[in-house]
Design an enzyme around this catalytic site. Structure first.
Site, short mmCIF file in Angstrom:
data_model
loop_
_atom_site.label_atom_id
_atom_site.label_comp_id
_atom_site.label_asym_id
_atom_site.label_seq_id
_atom_site.Cartn_x
_atom_site.Cartn_y
_atom_site.Cartn_z
N ASP A 67 -2.79 16.94 13.78
CA ASP A 67 -2.51 16.78 12.35
C ASP A 67 -3.79 16.44 11.59
O ASP A 67 -3.83 15.50 10.80
CB ASP A 67 -1.46 15.69 12.14
CG ASP A 67 -0.81 15.78 10.75
OD1 ASP A 67 -0.86 16.87 10.15
OD2 ASP A 67 -0.29 14.76 10.28
N GLY B 126 9.08 1.94 7.50
CA GLY B 126 8.85 0.63 6.91
C GLY B 126 7.75 0.64 5.87
O GLY B 126 7.42 1.68 5.31
N LEU C 166 0.82 -1.22 0.00
CA LEU C 166 0.00 0.00 0.00
C LEU C 166 0.84 1.26 0.00
O LEU C 166 0.39 2.31 -0.45
CB LEU C 166 -0.92 0.01 1.23
CG LEU C 166 -1.92 -1.14 1.34
CD1 LEU C 166 -2.73 -1.02 2.61
CD2 LEU C 166 -2.83 -1.16 0.12
N VAL D 155 3.76 -0.80 4.39
CA VAL D 155 2.41 -1.18 4.77
C VAL D 155 1.83 -2.04 3.66
O VAL D 155 1.87 -1.67 2.48
CB VAL D 155 1.52 0.05 5.02
CG1 VAL D 155 0.10 -0.38 5.33
CG2 VAL D 155 2.07 0.87 6.17
#
Length: 843
Positions: free
Chosen positions: A630, A518, A512, A520
Site C-alpha cells: 500500500d 478507533g 488527529l 488517534v
C-alpha cells in the site's frame, strides 16, 4: 421466539393453482404480479399506506401471523413516513417465517427507525439480522448512523419453501423493526453472469449470492416512489453524486415514447428512467473532450454489481450517439453506440458489470464521455449499484451465519421440544465438565498462567531492549497488568493512567483522526516526547485484520525510514498502541491540497530517497522479504526534519520463499497505485511495491493526485498521463510550476527514466528498490553539483559523498529485525498528521 407468516398450510395442489392463476393474470395484463408479496407494518394495529403501498399489521389475522412475544411501539412524532411510526421490539432472538410460493429471487426490505420508548433506548440498540444463509446486518446500531431512519433493500435467491428472518439483540440489548417486505421478482431480473472488469473476464454464480442495493438512480429525472415501480423500487435523483455539477444537464421526453423490446421490460426499469437522462453540459474545462463522472462511497471489502441503463432519447437519427463508458476509470464500453445495440431510437438497453473493489478504494466512479475518434454527446439514463455478499455469505462484515448465530441458524427444522431438551443436555454436560475440572484439574495447576491479550491474536517476537529513547518499564507500574514475554517486543508497557495523562484524558482537541477501529490522539509523555496514541474500539471489527498485521510487522521491524512503535497499554480491556509522532504529517499534504509551502526539488528527492531506503529494507532486510502492498503519498510520513518514513503496514504481506517467485493472494492496495500485473494475476511480488512507488514519484514531480476524475479522460490517471509525456522527453511540461527553472535537466531526465522503469507493465521489466534507490541518489547528486548554494534551501536531509560507480551496500546498522519472526478523496478529511493510522478502510 418464532413468528410465522403465512403459516396457514396450503396443500401442494392449492399452491400450484395459485401460481397458475397469477401467471395467467400476469400474462393477460402484460404486467408483473408478485406471487409472494408480504408487506408488514410491524407493531401497528391497522393498515398503513406509505409511498403508494399498503402495509398490513404483522399481528393481524389477515396476515396469518401467530405472535408469541415482542413489544409494540407507536409514535406520531418525527417519523419520516407512516411505515416508520410503529415498531416491534424484541428482547430476545426472534424469527419471522415466510411461506414461499415461488422459489427464486426475492426483495427483502427492512424499515428501521429508533422510536422513543420509556424502557428501551432504541438509538443505542445493537442487533444482528440474518436469514438462514446470509448475514444482512451485523451488530447494527443507530449510534453509527447520520440519519434517524434507515431503509435497507436486499435481493436474495430463495431456494426453499420458507424464508426465515432472524433478529438477534447483541450485548443484552434489544432489536427492533418498523416494516418488512418480502416480494418475489422475475427470475430474469438478475442473470447468473456478468462481465468483470480489469481484467475483463466472465463472472459466473450471481444466483448463489445475496445482493444489497446501495444506490439506485434515475439520471436527470425525478424521484420514483415504490408505488410507481412494478417491483416497488425507489429511484433517487443523481445530482448529489455528480463530481462536477456543471458537467451534466437534464434531458427528458414523454415516457410514452419508450419502446420496450425483448430482454428489457418495465421490471428492468420503469419507463420514467429511460425517458430522462443526464447529457453532457458545460464543465468549464479547456478541453472540450471530458467525462461526466458520478462518485459513490462504497465498502472496499466487497465487490459490486453495477447495472447501467441507456436509452437514446437525444438523437434525431441512428448512430449519432457514440461515446465511452467507464467504471472505476476502466474503459468498460469503448465507442458505445446505443442504437447499434437496440436497432432503433427510444429503445431501452442495459449492461451489467462486476466492479472488483479489492483495490481497496472507498470510492466507486462511473463516467460517460466523448470518444476522441468520434466526438458526440454522451448520456446515462439510470444506474444501479449493489453490494455482493462475500465468501462468508455476509453483506456486513466477515462473519458467517453460523459464526454469528449458530443456534438461530439451525432453528429452521427444529422443534421446540428438541431445542429445550438439547439446551438442558448441554447445560448438564457443561456442569459436569466444570465439576470435573474443579475437582481434578484445577488443584494440579500450581503456577498462575500469564494474562492473555484477546486483542493481540498474532504471535509477536522480539526484545523490548531494542527500543530507543523510551524506557522499557513503566514508571507507574503499580497498576500495570501482567505482560507475557510473547508481547514484550511491543516495547514499553504504559499504564492506562499514563495514557490518560499523555492525552489529557483523550481530549478531543488533540484528536488527529478517527478510523474504523478507533481514534488517534496526539500525546505528550512525561519526558516531553510527542507521540501518536491509537485507541482501538473493542466493539468494532472494522479494520481488525489490518490492525493486527500492523502490530505484527512493526514489532519486528526497526529502521530509520520506517515509522516506529513505542509501546502499548492493555489495562481495562483497552487496546492502545503508541507510535512516534510525525510532526510534518504525510507527504501528500506537502504536494497538494493544503496551504503548506511547496517543497524544493532537492527536498523532494531526499524524501523519495528516504522512502526508497525504507522499502528497500523491507524487501531485503530479512531472510524472507516483506511486501508493503500500500505504497502511496499518504503512507510516507515526514518528521520535524522532513525525514521520510514509510508507515501503515496493515496490508503488508510476507514475500515469497526462496523457491518461489510470487505470493498468490487476494488483490489489495489503493486505487491508482495498484500494480496492473498483480491485479490481473493475483500474484504479489516486491515489484508490486516498485510500481506503486513509481506512481509516488510522478505525484512528487507533478504535485497532483494519482487519480483525478474531474480532469479530461486522458489526464485522470497520472501514471498513464505522465508516461506519455516522459516518452516524448517532455516531463517539464507537466511538472509542478513551482519547480520550473529550478531542476537540473540531467536530474529530471534520470528521475523520469527511473519512474518510467518503475511503471513498466510487467514486473520482470521493473528495477529492484535497490536500483531505484541508486538512481534517485544519482539524480540528487546531479542536482547538487549543478546548483549554487541557496541560503533559502532549508533541506536538512543532505546525502553527501555518493559514489556513482556502483550501488553501495545499504547501511542497516540503525535497523533491527528480529529473526525469530516469520486515492484519494478518502484521505481528504483525515488529519494531516498520522492519517494512515486512522483510516484503514481508505486503503
Amino acid at each position: 421466539m418464532e413468528m410465522k407468516l403465512g403459516s396457514f398450510d396450503l396443500s401442494s395442489m392449492a399452491r400450484i393453482l395459485l401460481v397458475l392463476c397469477v401467471l395467467m393474470v400476469s400474462k393477460s395484463t402484460g404486467t408483473f404480479f408478485p406471487i409472494d408479496n408480504y408487506l408488514l407494518a410491524c407493531g401497528s394495529s391497522q393498515n398503513v399506506s406509505s409511498q403508494g403501498q399498503v402495509f398490513v399489521p404483522d399481528s393481524s389475522p389477515s396476515s396469518l401471523l401467530q405472535l408469541n412475544k415482542g413489544i409494540t411501539v407507536n409514535s406520531s412524532s418525527t417519523a419520516p413516513s407512516p411505515i416508520y411510526q410503529s415498531a416491534r421490539v424484541f428482547t430476545e432472538s426472534s424469527t419471522y417465517k415466510f411461506d414461499i410460493n415461488q422459489k427464486g429471487r426475492h426483495f427483502v426490505r427492512l424499515y428501521l427507525c429508533p422510536l422513543s420508548h420509556p424502557s428501551y433506548n432504541l438509538k443505542s440498540a445493537t442487533f444482528t439480522v440474518i436469514t438462514d444463509e446470509f448475514v444482512l446486518l451485523s451488530n447494527f446500531t443507530f449510534k453509527n448512523q447520520t440519519t434517524n431512519y434507515l431503509f435497507k433493500e436486499y435481493l436474495i435467491n430463495v431456494t426453499s419453501d420458507t424464508l426465515y428472518l432472524h433478529f438477534a439483540p447483541s450485548n443484552n440489548s434489544v432489536s427492533f423493526v418498523n416494516g418488512i417486505e418480502v416480494v418475489s421478482v422475475p427470475d430474469e431480473l438478475i442473470p447468473d453472469q456478468a462481465l468483470a472488469l480489469n481484467p475483463f473476464t466472465s463472472f459466473n454464480g450471481l444466483s448463489g449470492l445475496a445482493l444489497e442495493t446501495v444506490f439506485r438512480l434515475n439520471m436527470g429525472g425525478p424521484i420514483i416512489i415504490p408505488g410507481n415501480d412494478t417491483l416497488g423500487r425507489r429511484w433517487e435523483n443523481d445530482r448529489s453524486y455528480l463530481h462536477v455539477k456543471n458537467s451534466a444537464q437534464n434531458y427528458s421526453v414523454n415516457p410514452s415514447i419508450i419502446k420496450y423490446q425483448t430482454g428489457v421490460t418495465p421490471e428492468t426499469a420503469p419507463n420514467w428512467v429511460y425517458a430522462t437522462a443526464e447529457r453532457m453540459g458545460d464543465a468549464n474545462v479547456v478541453n472540450d473532450i471530458f467525462n461526466i463522472t458520478w462518485v459513490f462511497t462504497v465498502d472496499p471489502e466487497f465487490m459490486y454489481f453495477v447495472r447501467l441503463h441507456f436509452c437514446d432519447i437525444v438523437s434525431k437519427a441512428m448512430n449519432e450517439l457514440i461515446f465511452n463508458v467507464y467504471v472505476n476509470s476502466v474503459l468498460a464500453m469503448p465507442s458505445f453506440d446505443i442504437s447499434e445495440k437496440t436497432g432503433s431510437l427510444n429503445v431501452p438497453y442495459f449492461k451489467d458489470f462486476i466492479s472488483n473493489s479489492s483495490t481497496n478504494s472507498s470510492f466507486l466512479y462511473v463516467s460517460v464521455g466523448q470518444d476522441k475518434s468520434n466526438p458526440s454527446d454522451a448520456i446515462l439514463n439510470g444506474l444501479e449499484i449493489m453490494k455482493m455478499s462475500n465468501e462468508a455469505k455476509s453483506l456486513d462484515g466477515k462473519f458467517s451465519v453460523d459464526g454469528i448465530l449458530p443456534s438461530i441458524a439451525k432453528k429452521k427444522n427444529s422443534k421446540v421440544g428438541i431445542l429445550v431438551g438439547s439446551a438442558i443436555g448441554v447445560t448438564v454436560a457443561l456442569a459436569l465438565l466444570a465439576f470435573c475440572y474443579c475437582c481434578f484439574v484445577a488443584p494440579r495447576s500450581s503456577k498462575p498462567r500469564p494474562k492473555s491479550h484477546p486483542w493481540l491474536a498474532l504471535p509477536l517476537y522480539g526484545n523490548s531492549q531494542t527500543m530507543s529513547k523510551v524506557s522499557t518499564t513503566s514508571q507507574k507500574s503499580g497498576t500495570a497488568s501482567f505482560i507475557s514475554s510473547g508481547v514484550s517486543s511491543l516495547g514499553r508497557s504504559f499504564t492506562f493512567s499514563e495514557i490518560m495523562d499523555a492525552t489529557n484524558k483523550f481530549d478531543e482537541s488533540l484528536l488527529l483522526g478517527v478510523g474504523g477501529f478507533g481514534k488517534v490522539y496526539k500525546g505528550t509523555l512525561e519526558d516531553g516526547l510527542k507521540v501518536a496514541v491509537k485507541r482501538g474500539n473493542p466493539r468494532s471489527e472494522q479494520g481488525m485484520a489490518e490492525f493486527q498485521t500492523e502490530i505484527q510487522m512493526l514489532s519486528k521491524l526497526r529502521h530509520r525510514h520506517l515509522v516506529s512503535l513505542i509501546g502499548y497499554c492493555d489495562e481495562r480491556s483497552e487496546m492502545i498502541l503508541v507510535y512516534e509522532y510525525m510532526a510534518n504529517g504525510p507527504l501528500r499534504s506537502h504536494l497538494y491540497g493544503t496551504d503548506l509551502l511547496p517543497l524544493s526539488w532537492k527536498q523532494r528527492l531526499e524524501i523519495c530517497i528516504g522512502a526508497a531506503r525504507g522499502l528497500h529494507y523491507l524487501h531485503t532486510g530479512a531472510a524472507q522479504s516483506i511486501i508493503h502492498r500500500d505504497v502511496k503519498t499518504t503512507n510516507i510520513l515526514l518528521d520535524e526534519n522532513l525525514v521520510a518514513k514509510v508507515a501503515d503496514f496493515g496490508l503488508s504481506k510476507t514475500g515469497p520463499a526462496l523457491d518461489q517467485t510470487h505470493v498468490s493472494t487476494a488483490v489489495k492496495g489503493s486505487f491508482g497505485y495498484l500494480d496492473p500485473e498483480y491485479f490481473r494475476r493475483q500474484q504479489l511480488t516486491e515489484k508490486s511495491d516498485v510500481y506503486s512507488f513509481g506512481v509516488v514519484l510522478m505525484e512528487v514531480l507533478c504535485s497532483r493526485p494519482a487519480l483525478n476524475p474531474g480532469l479530461p479522460r486522458e489526464q485522470v490517471n497520472i501514471a498513464e498521463w505522465a508516461m506519455g509525456w516522459q516518452r516524448k522527453g517532455m516531463l517539464d511540461h507537466i511538472m509542478d510550476p513551482f519547480l520550473a527553472g529550478k531542476i537540473n535537466p540531467g536530474s529530471l531526465k534520470k528521475f523520469g527514466e527511473t519512474a518510467e522503469k518503475c511503471l513498466a507493465e510487467y514486473g520482470v521489466d521493473r528495477p529492484t528498490m535497490g536500483d531505484v534507490l541508486w538512481n534517485l541518489e544519482y539524480a540528487l547528486q546531479l542536482q547538487e553539483t549543478s546548483e549554487v548554494a541557496d541560503p533559502e534551501d532549508n533541506s536538512t536531509n543532505h546525502i553527501a559523498d555518493i559514489q556513482l560507480g556502483q550501488l553501495q551496500p545499504i547501511d542497516n546498522s540503525m535497523s533491527i529485525i528480529h529473526s525469530g519472526a516469520d486515492d484519494e478523496p478518502e484521505d481528504a478529511t483525515t488529519s494531516a498528521v498520522f492519517s494512515q493510522l486512522v483510516n484503514p478502510r481508505g486503503r
